[in-house]
Design an enzyme around this catalytic site. Sequence first.
Site: not given
Ligand code: 9MR
Length: 367
Positions: A85-88, A121, A168-169, A248, A277, A279, A325
């Site tokens: 999370n912390i590099m979003k 990320h 991303n996405e 995922h 990521e 899982d 992940w």
């Molecule tokens: O796993 C992450 C979760 O802890 C956070 O709450 C969420 C929102 O920031 O993001 C999740 O990670 C996502 C990733 O950043 C992008 N691809 C999908 C991941 C799972 O939702």
Amino acid sequence: MHKLIGRALLSLSLAGIGNAVFATEQGSDAASAVANPQPAPVLKNLAAFPVGVAVSAGDERRSLFRKTDQQALINQQFNSLVATNIMKMRYLHPAEDVFAFDDADALANYAKEHGMILHGHALVWHPDYQVPAWMKNYNGDWDAMLTNHVGQIARHFSGRVASWDVANEVIDENVPAAYRPSLFYQKMGKSYIEKAFIAAHAADPAADLYYNDFNTESVQSKLDFMLGMIDDFKARQIPIHGIGFQMHVDVDYPSIAQIRKSFREVADRGLKVRISELDVAVNKHKNLKSLTPAVAIAQKARYKEIVTAYLEEVPAAQRGGITVWGLVDGETWLSGFHKRAEWPLLFRDDYTTKPAFDGVVEALTGQ
Ligand code: 9MR
């Protein structure tokens, strides 16, 4: 590491093979009785590409700086980190003129101290709760603002972040696939994507720049749309170096044939491929209350076939690495997201290895 080694040994003594599941699934806990310890397999030593894990950091509840008991296993098994999370965006850029790098700097320092690379990320990601509030209300020059956002962050971590998820996405997979109508798209059209790549490359020419998305290994129309974007970028020399397949996935979906095809299509274009990521969910439509031995074995086979597909479809020079992940099942995002129990990762909450771990080991060692 004691537990990990103990479990592996116990299973060796019980089953004659290095599969920790039999010991744990059968409820035995006699690890301490095992003498003559031998090292458990170490994932990072078995692969010629980065093997990574997503971690919480900063002051998050599961931060590796707070929950320090996880560090030994992370350090033992992995040589690549990504911040969950912390590099979003909203963490790093909380106000127009304010960048908040302290938590990410601490993670970058940790990675360096432990001989790991750091994957960034993500520089641009659309969800409403991820976009900084100030950005949602921004009325100035979006091109300049986004270029500054990406450039400042990439420049700050230059030399310390090996690779970035730049965008991303951005693809909406609803058929037919199209660019997601995000805030960025509304403000800049699809040009925001290439502008982010250009800005990141200018700020850190040495970093590998990735486009990262989910379901590109399962939804053909989304894969095709992404391939079209790649081809367009390459034709116009937009700097892109790789594709992140989030992966995922479910234990039985998508087919391994589709996964292989997806890796191959990207590799054929000369780009690097990351499984970014990974899982493996096992409890869709099952309502399991615990991970049964049979399901754990199916999950092991799934991890093994995915890693094998990666090795067989992606040439060595194009392997950007595999990242899981999360470290232990108890921290998976899937439980909250699907509101059901899930056990998608390689380690149990007590840091013992699951059969899934053995599946990865077997794939990496060609068993
Ligand atoms: O796993 C992450 C979760 O802890 C956070 O709450 C969420 C929102 O920031 O993001 C999740 O990670 C996502 C990733 O950043 C992008 N691809 C999908 C991941 C799972 O939702």
